[in-house]
Every structure is written in C-alpha cells, then in structure tokens.
Scaffold this active site. Structure first.
Site, PDB file in Angstrom:
ATOM      1  N   LYS A 186      63.567  33.089  33.738  1.00 49.66           N
ATOM      2  CA  LYS A 186      62.847  31.707  33.271  1.00 49.66           C
ATOM      3  C   LYS A 186      61.638  31.813  32.413  1.00 49.66           C
ATOM      4  O   LYS A 186      61.531  31.331  31.605  1.00 49.66           O
ATOM      5  CB  LYS A 186      62.334  31.153  34.758  1.00 49.66           C
ATOM      6  N   ASN A 187      60.946  33.224  32.613  1.00 47.43           N
ATOM      7  CA  ASN A 187      59.632  33.263  31.983  1.00 47.43           C
ATOM      8  C   ASN A 187      60.138  33.652  30.582  1.00 47.43           C
ATOM      9  O   ASN A 187      58.938  33.806  29.852  1.00 47.43           O
ATOM     10  CB  ASN A 187      58.542  34.053  32.777  1.00 47.43           C
TER      11      ASN A 187
ATOM     12  N   ASP B 229      53.907  38.596  40.235  1.00 48.84           N
ATOM     13  CA  ASP B 229      55.137  37.692  40.719  1.00 48.84           C
ATOM     14  C   ASP B 229      55.880  38.160  41.758  1.00 48.84           C
ATOM     15  O   ASP B 229      56.718  37.791  42.130  1.00 48.84           O
ATOM     16  CB  ASP B 229      56.002  37.271  39.435  1.00 48.84           C
TER      17      ASP B 229
ATOM     18  N   ARG C  92      61.999  25.591  40.996  1.00 52.51           N
ATOM     19  CA  ARG C  92      61.438  25.793  39.675  1.00 52.51           C
ATOM     20  C   ARG C  92      61.815  27.390  39.213  1.00 52.51           C
ATOM     21  O   ARG C  92      61.911  27.467  37.909  1.00 52.51           O
ATOM     22  CB  ARG C  92      59.923  25.697  39.659  1.00 52.51           C
TER      23      ARG C  92
HETATM   24  C1  UD1 Z   1      52.630  34.253  33.026  1.00 52.88           C
HETATM   25  C2  UD1 Z   1      53.920  34.234  33.738  1.00 52.88           C
HETATM   26  C3  UD1 Z   1      53.463  34.252  35.418  1.00 52.88           C
HETATM   27  C4  UD1 Z   1      52.748  35.559  35.888  1.00 52.88           C
HETATM   28  C5  UD1 Z   1      51.676  35.813  34.836  1.00 52.88           C
HETATM   29  C6  UD1 Z   1      51.165  37.110  34.941  1.00 52.88           C
HETATM   30  C7  UD1 Z   1      55.194  32.526  32.594  1.00 52.88           C
HETATM   31  C8  UD1 Z   1      55.517  31.183  32.350  1.00 52.88           C
HETATM   32  N1  UD1 Z   1      54.164  32.753  33.359  1.00 52.88           N
HETATM   33  O1  UD1 Z   1      51.565  33.442  33.333  1.00 52.88           O
HETATM   34  O2  UD1 Z   1      54.699  33.886  36.081  1.00 52.88           O
HETATM   35  O3  UD1 Z   1      52.333  35.285  37.038  1.00 52.88           O
HETATM   36  O4  UD1 Z   1      51.982  35.787  33.383  1.00 52.88           O
HETATM   37  O5  UD1 Z   1      52.183  38.131  34.807  1.00 52.88           O
HETATM   38  O6  UD1 Z   1      55.571  33.444  31.790  1.00 52.88           O
HETATM   39  N2  UD1 Z   1      43.531  33.986  31.353  1.00 52.88           N
HETATM   40  C9  UD1 Z   1      42.532  33.615  30.924  1.00 52.88           C
HETATM   41  N3  UD1 Z   1      42.384  33.077  29.892  1.00 52.88           N
HETATM   42  C10 UD1 Z   1      43.525  32.692  29.123  1.00 52.88           C
HETATM   43  C11 UD1 Z   1      44.555  33.221  29.453  1.00 52.88           C
HETATM   44  C12 UD1 Z   1      44.775  33.728  30.970  1.00 52.88           C
HETATM   45  O7  UD1 Z   1      41.349  33.726  31.648  1.00 52.88           O
HETATM   46  O8  UD1 Z   1      43.480  32.281  28.132  1.00 52.88           O
HETATM   47  C13 UD1 Z   1      43.719  34.768  32.862  1.00 52.88           C
HETATM   48  C14 UD1 Z   1      44.493  34.120  33.711  1.00 52.88           C
HETATM   49  O9  UD1 Z   1      43.767  33.130  34.614  1.00 52.88           O
HETATM   50  C15 UD1 Z   1      44.810  35.215  34.925  1.00 52.88           C
HETATM   51  C16 UD1 Z   1      45.261  36.321  33.662  1.00 52.88           C
HETATM   52  O10 UD1 Z   1      44.417  35.952  32.673  1.00 52.88           O
HETATM   53  O11 UD1 Z   1      43.854  35.492  35.466  1.00 52.88           O
HETATM   54  C17 UD1 Z   1      46.450  36.645  33.180  1.00 52.88           C
HETATM   55  O12 UD1 Z   1      47.282  35.518  33.029  1.00 52.88           O
HETATM   56  P1  UD1 Z   1      48.547  35.229  31.859  1.00 52.88           P
HETATM   57  O13 UD1 Z   1      48.946  36.550  31.751  1.00 52.88           O
HETATM   58  O14 UD1 Z   1      47.854  34.543  30.802  1.00 52.88           O
HETATM   59  O15 UD1 Z   1      49.337  34.612  32.976  1.00 52.88           O
HETATM   60  P2  UD1 Z   1      50.342  33.411  31.997  1.00 52.88           P
HETATM   61  O16 UD1 Z   1      50.794  33.539  30.874  1.00 52.88           O
HETATM   62  O17 UD1 Z   1      49.678  32.123  32.506  1.00 52.88           O
END
Ligand code: UD1
Length: 420
Positions: free
Chosen positions: A22-23, A307, A399
């Site tokens: 999915k991701n 995850d 989902r």
């Molecule tokens: C993706 C995955 C999710 C997984 C996560 C971490 C998808 C659709 N989702 O989520 O299932 O749990 O990676 O492996 O692929 N952060 C910030 N600022 C930003 C972006 C992120 O502070 O601009 C923080 C987030 O709050 C979190 C950390 O960075 O604490 C990691 O987040 P991120 O790797 O970006 O997760 P997602 O891409 O949202």
C-alpha cells in the site's frame, strides 16, 4: 458497520499471499501526475486507500482504470485539469499530500489541504514545504490549505533533511525529477517503498543516482513519459502475518515475501523464538518452542518499522519474561496498549517506551482501535486469546489489509467478518 470476530487458540498452517505494498502504491499513483502519458502499475492491492487516491487523482483530471485479473493492474492517464486537493479527500488519507510536489512541478501552482494531525501523532508536513521552498516555491498557509506557486518553475536544490521522513523524501524526489538542474536529497529515507518509487520514476525517464542510499542525486529532466511498473511486496503485511504465525503457533508460508525487507523484524522474531527462513519464492515462518521477551526500538529503515510496533507488542504480551518496546518515530502510537490490557495483557507505558510483562494467556474481549496497525494488533491478540474477541471499527483494517479474515481462516484460524 463490520466487525471481525475471532475465537482464539488455533494454530496456523498454510499459505498466505503477500500483496503489493500500500505504502508504495500511493506515491506511485501520485507519480501519475508527472506525465500525460499512461502509467501502468501492476500488483496493486485492493484497499480502501487506493480508492481514495484514485478519487483524488480524478479530481485533478487523471483517470484510474482497473485492468486485468481482479483489477490488480491500474492504468493512470490524462491531463491535469485542476490543481486543488480538497480537505474532504485529504482528511481521509494523509498520503494525499504527495500530490503537492508533482502538481507544482507540472503546473507551477497547487492548492492542497493540510492533512492535520492523526491518531498516532501531530505529523506535520514542514519538511515537505521547506524542501519545495528551497526549490523556489512560494508557500502560504491559508484557511487550512497550502497555497504554493513557483512562477519560474522548480529549480534543483541541495536539501538536507534534519531527520528522516518517508513522505517528504517521496514528495521532493518527484518534484526534483522535473526541476531544472541538479538536486541532492541528503539524509533521505531508504524505505523499500522509496526505492520502488525511484525505480518507477527512472522507468519514466527520471535521472536518479544513489537509489537505496540516504543520498539521492537527481538530475532534473524537462518531461517524463509513460511506463509500466510492478509494485514491491508489502513488507508490513509480511511482518504482520509472520507475527500472526508466531502468536498463534504453527507455521505459515508467506508467498512473495522478501526477507531483506524485514531483516530487523526477522532478527527480533529470531530472538523471540520464531524461525523465519527463505523458501521457494517466499518466507517460511514457524514458532519453535516458547516465546521469549525481546526488546525492540523503532527506527527509520532498515531499523525496526514503527508500522510493526503494535503487532510485535501483541506477540510480547504472551512471551515469557519482559520486553521493552520503544517508539521513536511517532509520539502517540501506543493506543493499542490499553486495549491489549483489557484482554489481560500487562503493559505499562512510560513516555516513548512500553514495558510488556508476558502473561500465560490473553482473554477474548470486545476491542477497537483508531489506527490501522493498532487494529491488526488486536486481531493478532485475538488469535492467541481464550474465548471470543470482537474487533470493532474494521474500516481501519480495510485501509491496509486485504481480506485479513480470509487469509487467516484459510490457515485454520477461527475468524469471520460480521456486520451489524
Ligand atoms: C510513512 C508511512 C507510514 C509510516 C511512516 C514511518 C505512507 C503512506 N505512510 O508516513 O505508514 O508509519 O512513514 O515509517 O507511506 N515529520 C515532521 N515533518 C514532516 C514530515 C514528517 O515532523 O514534514 C515527522 C512525523 O511527524 C514523524 C516522523 O517525521 O514523527 C516520520 O514521519 P514520515 O516518515 O514522514 O511518515 P509518513 O511519510 O507520514
């Protein structure tokens, strides 16, 4: 509303098919915005989030057609007719923010709703926005929306992420592919889903070096073309079913799963007393004797995935001894702990860590959770519990897991979906 009813105590035995990730699929669908030509994705999972992304793309003018057996092939195509991603769709799925980079790169403007917080934490998108600003975009936040414009077009930039973000790496990789000049993304996320995106972008004509490493070098090109891409198997679905076999006992064959993508989990499972070995195009998972308490700490790939934290916690609930589980990625990702405690687990959460003291057995109960991985962790607990467990709010599960009850019942679990 659907529920999943489980009567625990039956070991698993049989084959489980691992679907496309999915991701990986969600960013790959967003990549459909990078060209007017057809992007054909195969091995697509049949999940609610994929439908949500198709609805979002349709609103931008990109049609998604399901082809092939069961509709596991998606054909995306069309010209972008609208650069707004509305709140009503974005609020359903955070990955919607991934249209921002491609829309800006193609149309030089975009208006995308801010996704906001979610059940597992605040989850800001500041790194996505800062990176695009470095590439020349002007960004204003107004009325809950990101209004972005780059009248001269995106320019390559040297972006150093202060910490690893999967989504920001994906958004900026797509934007940089069509920016003018060279970009470097340093401290980039290395998740297999990012490698999958990079491979697809390269098939579309993007020039990317360093794929699989934490430094991606992108030489922008003027346009990308259509391509075909087969989606990587889902490592989180793999890990979840490995934990299912571990908690229920018995052995399963995870068809299509890849060991190298779950190395950190496989090591932890090995310490806990569960064998994971490569076998005939998949992974054979078998619980050896008893389970042992094993500490884990989540980290960006190749570390232990956030995850998989909830599912591993369910397993530790019935292991001998104690386990310390530390969550370093999201600040509020232990909502499964109180539900597991309602089933007789002994979990104490302190800040970013949870101490799990193993018990000899769990008891079935009505439970629910407010996110996908927490929900499936309750299904796993139900497999090991005495009596009946009813998991409510199954739409979270839908989902991210295709036919979880069919996959598990085919391996001997007593599990069914019911509706009110
Ligand atoms: C993706 C995955 C999710 C997984 C996560 C971490 C998808 C659709 N989702 O989520 O299932 O749990 O990676 O492996 O692929 N952060 C910030 N600022 C930003 C972006 C992120 O502070 O601009 C923080 C987030 O709050 C979190 C950390 O960075 O604490 C990691 O987040 P991120 O790797 O970006 O997760 P997602 O891409 O949202």
């Amino acid at each position: 509303m659907d529920k999943i009813r489980i009567r625990g105590g039956r070991p698993l035995s049989g084959d489980i098919f691992i679907h496309g990730a999915k991701n990986a699929t969600l960013p790959l669908m967003a990549a459909g915005l990078l060209t007017d030509e057809r992007l054909i994705l195969s091995n697509v999972p049949l999940l609610a989030d994929i439908e949500t992304m198709a609805t979002l793309l349709a609103q931008h003018g990109i049609a998604t057609e399901r082809l092939g057996n069961e509709g596991r092939v998606l054909s995306l195509g069309g010209a972008i007719t609208n650069t707004e991603a509305p709140y009503d769709i974005v609020r359903k799925m955070r990955a919607s923010i991934l249209v921002l980079g491609p829309l800006l790169a193609r149309c030089r403007e975009a208006r995308v709703s801010l996704p906001g917080g979610c059940a597992i934490g605040a989850r800001p998108v500041d790194l996505h926005l800062k990176g695009l600003e470095q590439m020349g975009a002007e960004i204003r936040l107004e009325g809950g929306y990101v209004n972005a414009a780059v009248p001269q077009g995106l320019r390559g930039a040297d972006i150093v992420f202060p910490f690893v973000s999967v989504g920001a790496t994906e958004n900026l990789l797509m934007a940089a592919s069509l920016a003018e000049g060279r970009s470097t993304l340093s401290n980039a996320a290395r998740e297999p889903e990012i490698t999958d995106l990079a491979l697809c972008l390269m098939a579309m004509g993007a020039r990317i070096d360093g794929v699989g490493s934490d430094q991606l070098l992108v030489e922008g090109v003027a346009q990308l073309h259509g391509a075909r891409h087969d989606i990587v198997p889902d490592r989180i679905e793999t890990g979840t079913y490995a934990c299912a076999a571990a908690i229920a006992g018995g052995s399963v064959m995870l068809r299509g799963a890849r060991l190298e993508h779950i190395a950190a989990l496989a090591t932890a499972l090995g310490e806990a007393g569960v064998e994971v070995v490569e076998d005939k195009g998949g992974l054979a998972v078998r619980r050896l004797n008893g389970l042992h308490g094993t500490d884990v700490q989540t980290a960006p790939y190749p570390g232990f995935p956030t995850d998989m934290q909830a599912q591993f916690m369910s397993l530790m609930c019935v292991a001998e001894g104690a386990a310390m589980i530390t969550e370093t990625i999201f600040e509020n990702r232990f909502m499964h702990a109180p539900e597991l405690n309602r089933m007789g687990a002994r979990i104490n959460v302190h800040g970013a860590s949870a101490i799990v003291r193993g018990v000899t057995s769990l008891q079935g109960a009505p439970v629910m959770a407010t996110d996908l991985r927490a929900s499936v962790s309750l299904v796993l607990a139900g497999l090991a519990a005495r009596g009946e467990t009813v998991v409510n709010r199954v739409y979270h599960l839908d989902r991210g897991y295709e036919a979880v009850e069919r996959q598990l019942s085919a391996c001997g679990a007593d599990i069914e979906r019911t509706s009110d």
